[in-house]
Structure formats: structure tokens, C-alpha cells
Motif scaffolding. Structure first.
Motif, PDB file in Angstrom:
ATOM      1  N   SER A 128      18.358  -0.485   9.629  1.00 41.33           N
ATOM      2  CA  SER A 128      19.613  -0.500   8.885  1.00 41.33           C
ATOM      3  C   SER A 128      19.394  -0.144   7.422  1.00 41.33           C
ATOM      4  O   SER A 128      18.268  -0.009   6.951  1.00 41.33           O
ATOM      5  N   GLU A 129      20.517  -0.006   6.729  1.00 40.93           N
ATOM      6  CA  GLU A 129      20.441   0.252   5.292  1.00 40.93           C
ATOM      7  C   GLU A 129      19.692  -0.877   4.586  1.00 40.93           C
ATOM      8  O   GLU A 129      18.965  -0.642   3.627  1.00 40.93           O
ATOM      9  N   SER A 130      19.869  -2.111   5.065  1.00 41.30           N
ATOM     10  CA  SER A 130      19.168  -3.251   4.449  1.00 41.30           C
ATOM     11  C   SER A 130      17.658  -3.120   4.596  1.00 41.30           C
ATOM     12  O   SER A 130      16.901  -3.421   3.665  1.00 41.30           O
ATOM     13  N   ASP A 131      17.213  -2.659   5.770  1.00 41.32           N
ATOM     14  CA  ASP A 131      15.783  -2.458   5.984  1.00 41.32           C
ATOM     15  C   ASP A 131      15.234  -1.397   5.035  1.00 41.32           C
ATOM     16  O   ASP A 131      14.153  -1.559   4.451  1.00 41.32           O
ATOM     17  N   LEU A 132      15.987  -0.311   4.884  1.00 42.51           N
ATOM     18  CA  LEU A 132      15.540   0.761   3.994  1.00 42.51           C
ATOM     19  C   LEU A 132      15.595   0.317   2.538  1.00 42.51           C
ATOM     20  O   LEU A 132      14.754   0.712   1.723  1.00 42.51           O
ATOM     21  N   LEU A 133      16.591  -0.512   2.210  1.00 44.85           N
ATOM     22  CA  LEU A 133      16.731  -0.980   0.842  1.00 44.85           C
ATOM     23  C   LEU A 133      15.544  -1.855   0.450  1.00 44.85           C
ATOM     24  O   LEU A 133      15.057  -1.798  -0.690  1.00 44.85           O
ATOM     25  N   ALA A 134      15.055  -2.662   1.400  1.00 43.47           N
ATOM     26  CA  ALA A 134      13.887  -3.496   1.124  1.00 43.47           C
ATOM     27  C   ALA A 134      12.679  -2.624   0.797  1.00 43.47           C
ATOM     28  O   ALA A 134      11.921  -2.897  -0.137  1.00 43.47           O
ATOM     29  N   LYS A 135      12.503  -1.571   1.559  1.00 45.11           N
ATOM     30  CA  LYS A 135      11.404  -0.642   1.328  1.00 45.11           C
ATOM     31  C   LYS A 135      11.547   0.021  -0.042  1.00 45.11           C
ATOM     32  O   LYS A 135      10.586   0.084  -0.827  1.00 45.11           O
ATOM     33  N   ALA A 136      12.760   0.501  -0.323  1.00 47.72           N
ATOM     34  CA  ALA A 136      12.987   1.195  -1.594  1.00 47.72           C
ATOM     35  C   ALA A 136      12.803   0.258  -2.783  1.00 47.72           C
ATOM     36  O   ALA A 136      12.277   0.653  -3.825  1.00 47.72           O
ATOM     37  N   ALA A 137      13.214  -1.012  -2.625  1.00 51.76           N
ATOM     38  CA  ALA A 137      13.092  -1.972  -3.729  1.00 51.76           C
ATOM     39  C   ALA A 137      11.637  -2.227  -4.084  1.00 51.76           C
ATOM     40  O   ALA A 137      11.262  -2.297  -5.259  1.00 51.76           O
ATOM     41  N   MET A 139       9.151  -0.214  -3.464  1.00 44.04           N
ATOM     42  CA  MET A 139       8.611   1.023  -4.025  1.00 44.04           C
ATOM     43  C   MET A 139       8.961   1.137  -5.506  1.00 44.04           C
ATOM     44  O   MET A 139       8.158   1.598  -6.309  1.00 44.04           O
ATOM     45  N   ALA A 140      10.194   0.700  -5.862  1.00 45.43           N
ATOM     46  CA  ALA A 140      10.645   0.831  -7.248  1.00 45.43           C
ATOM     47  C   ALA A 140      10.003  -0.208  -8.149  1.00 45.43           C
ATOM     48  O   ALA A 140       9.717   0.056  -9.319  1.00 45.43           O
ATOM     49  N   GLU A 141       9.766  -1.420  -7.610  1.00 43.55           N
ATOM     50  CA  GLU A 141       9.188  -2.485  -8.414  1.00 43.55           C
ATOM     51  C   GLU A 141       8.203  -3.264  -7.555  1.00 43.55           C
ATOM     52  O   GLU A 141       8.528  -4.306  -6.982  1.00 43.55           O
ATOM     53  N   ARG A 155       8.259 -12.167   1.563  1.00 40.78           N
ATOM     54  CA  ARG A 155       9.289 -11.876   2.555  1.00 40.78           C
ATOM     55  C   ARG A 155       9.414 -10.383   2.832  1.00 40.78           C
ATOM     56  O   ARG A 155       9.768  -9.968   3.935  1.00 40.78           O
ATOM     57  N   LEU A 156       9.152  -9.583   1.822  1.00 39.28           N
ATOM     58  CA  LEU A 156       9.332  -8.143   1.987  1.00 39.28           C
ATOM     59  C   LEU A 156       8.014  -7.410   2.244  1.00 39.28           C
ATOM     60  O   LEU A 156       7.984  -6.184   2.263  1.00 39.28           O
ATOM     61  N   TYR A 157       6.971  -8.152   2.448  1.00 39.38           N
ATOM     62  CA  TYR A 157       5.658  -7.526   2.598  1.00 39.38           C
ATOM     63  C   TYR A 157       5.643  -6.513   3.740  1.00 39.38           C
ATOM     64  O   TYR A 157       5.199  -5.369   3.572  1.00 39.38           O
ATOM     65  N   GLU A 158       6.110  -6.944   4.914  1.00 37.45           N
ATOM     66  CA  GLU A 158       6.086  -6.045   6.066  1.00 37.45           C
ATOM     67  C   GLU A 158       6.944  -4.808   5.817  1.00 37.45           C
ATOM     68  O   GLU A 158       6.556  -3.686   6.157  1.00 37.45           O
TER      69      GLU A 158
END
Length: 287
Positions: A128-137, A139-141, A155-158
Motif C-alpha cells: 500500500s501507499e503506507s508501506d511505500l511511505l515508510a520506505k520513503a521516510a 530513505m529521506a531521514e 518499527r520501520l526497520y523491515e
């Protein structure tokens, strides 16, 4: 309290509820939402009753058999199934699709999530968009300091280390079957807080997708359909159906005209029993 009084009280209470300004479109939206939640609650109640009647060690019930749109037999009401409202074909992505390509797929198809399938079309998850947003977040920080930051990173490690649909997806997937009742699918979507549900066969292969909007439209008939059914009932009870004028607004049926008092009680009871009728206003004169 009459149906009209209950309807008026409900409308007034909604208008007095704090929040964003009331608009002309809000009342129909709230009525539709209430009718939708009523159908979902009924499905949840039916599920609870089925579970309470089940005994330990009993066999798993057989899947529902196919029925025609007119019902399983003459005289029985039609039961809407997921197959009647699902979207086909369903957009899906393979597990090895790269992060950027998954994002492009969501944007191109204008959807918030897509099923992830293996080589045999089995649904293995949903990205989902939420899954991609976690990845992008991440990557950005990539680094955050402090206890909150460490928890956030944990929580976002994986998600942050995944590069494909299979490593970014949420699993196991929540799915429904084409033969499931629409009301049950709506309960599943509400319980899981999902906007889209993959539809799979009994082998777990993707055959379609159903959205909350599809379920809402299926569960709540519009006023024109309700009026047509009321007119059909009136035709069964009266020699001259034109003696009664029928209007329907947001599920509330108003009947005016002259009626034989011998049929009034039975007719209005039948109208109140119609699906999605939320109230009946009796402006008729019995003779």
C-alpha cells in the motif's frame, strides 16, 4: 415515537453535533453511512450467532453454493455476493517488482493498494501507499535520535531495508471469496480498516478486487429502487395503486392518499420490512 419523529430527532441531533459546518450534502451522507453501518452490524451479529451455535470438533462449513441473482428459489430475496460487485480484472504486482515500479503502478492505476502475487497468481500480501511511505521516510531521514527515534527506527526497520513488493508488503493478506455475502465482506473491510480487499478463489488465487465503495453501493439501494419495490407492494395490496402517492427521500418512505383501512396495517408492515427503508411516514386517510 413515530418513524417521522425518530427521523426528525436524529437529523436535529446530527445538526447539533460539534464539528465541521453542516452542508446540504452532509445529511444524505450521514444517512447513507448509518444504513451502511447497520448492514455491517447485522453481518457481525449473524457471525456471532453462527459462532455461538458451533460446537468444538464440528467440521468447517461448506462454502456457499452458487445462486442466481434472483435468489436460491422463487420467493426468496436475492442475496448479494462479492462476485456480483467485485472489479475484474484486478491490478496486481509480482513479488520481485522494485519499489519505484510499485509506486508507479499505484499512481498509474490511481489506487491506494495492490495485491502482491506469486508466479501462480496466489495472493501473498498487499502493498500500500503506507508501506511505500515508510520506505520513503527512512530513505529521506535514515537517522533519528532519542528514545522515540529509536522506537520509530525499530518499527520501520523491515520496511526501510526492503526494495521489492514482497519485502515491503503487509502480510498475511486479508481476502474475501466471490461467494461471500456482501454484508460479510463489508464487516471484514470495516474490522480490518481496509479500503480494498483482494478476492481469491478457494486456492488463494486472485480473481478480482472489491472496494469499500463497491460494498457501500451494493448494501445501500438508492431511493428510486426502494420506491419501485414499494410501488410493487402497493400494487399487490390495492386494486387501484394510483390511489396512493409514494415518495422516498434518503430511505424514508412517505405515502399519501386514500386507503382501505382493512389493508393499512399489513401494507405498512410490508413497507417497513423492505431493505434500506429507514422509516415510513403515513399521510394516508383510511376509509
Amino acid at each position: 415515537m413515530s418513524d417521522l419523529e425518530r427521523s426528525s430527532v436524529a437529523k436535529e441531533s446530527r445538526r447539533s453535533t460539534p464539528g465541521r459546518p453542516w452542508t446540504p450534502q452532509e445529511e444524505p451522507r450521514q444517512d447513507a453511512l448509518g444504513r451502511y453501518l447497520g448492514a455491517v452490524a447485522a453481518a457481525a451479529s449473524a457471525r456471532s450467532a453462527e459462532y455461538s451455535e458451533a460446537t468444538p470438533g464440528t467440521a468447517k462449513p461448506e462454502p456457499p453454493q452458487a445462486e442466481s441473482a434472483r435468489g436460491s428459489s422463487e420467493g426468496e430475496p436475492a442475496v448479494l455476493r462479492v462476485r456480483d460487485v467485485m472489479q475484474v480484472p484486478a491490478v496486481a504486482v509480482p513479488g520481485d517488482l522494485q519499489f519505484v515500479d510499485v509506486a508507479h503502478t499505484l499512481a498509474r492505476e490511481q489506487v491506494s493498494a495492490v495485491p502482491v502475487v506469486d508466479a501462480d497468481d496466489h495472493v501473498i500480501g498487499v502493498v500500500s501507499e503506507s508501506d511505500l511511505l515508510a520506505k520513503a521516510a527512512v530513505m529521506a531521514e535514515p537517522r533519528r535520535h532519542g528514545a522515540v527515534g529509536r522506537l520509530w527506527q525499530h518499527r520501520l526497520y523491515e520496511k526501510s531495508h526492503g526494495d521489492t513488493a514482497a519485502t515491503l508488503m503487509t502480510f498475511p493478506p486479508v481476502t474475501v471469496h466471490p461467494a461471500d455475502r456482501v454484508a460479510d465482506a463489508a464487516w471484514t473491510a470495516a474490522h480490518a480498516r481496509l479500503k480494498r480487499l483482494p478476492v481469491t478463489d478457494y486456492h488463494g488465487r486472485l480473481v478480482g478486487v472489491v472496494t469499500r465503495r463497491d460494498l457501500l453501493r451494493a448494501l445501500i439501494r438508492d431511493d428510486a429502487e426502494i420506491r419501485a419495490e414499494v410501488e410493487s407492494l402497493v400494487g399487490q395490496h390495492l386494486l387501484d395503486p394510483r390511489a396512493v402517492e409514494i415518495t422516498v427521500e434518503n430511505g424514508v418512505v412517505t405515502m399519501t392518499g386514500t386507503l382501505d383501512k382493512a389493508v393499512v396495517a399489513e401494507l405498512f408492515a410490508s413497507v417497513r420490512g423492505i431493505d434500506d427503508v429507514v422509516g415510513v411516514v403515513d399521510d394516508t386517510e383510511a376509509v
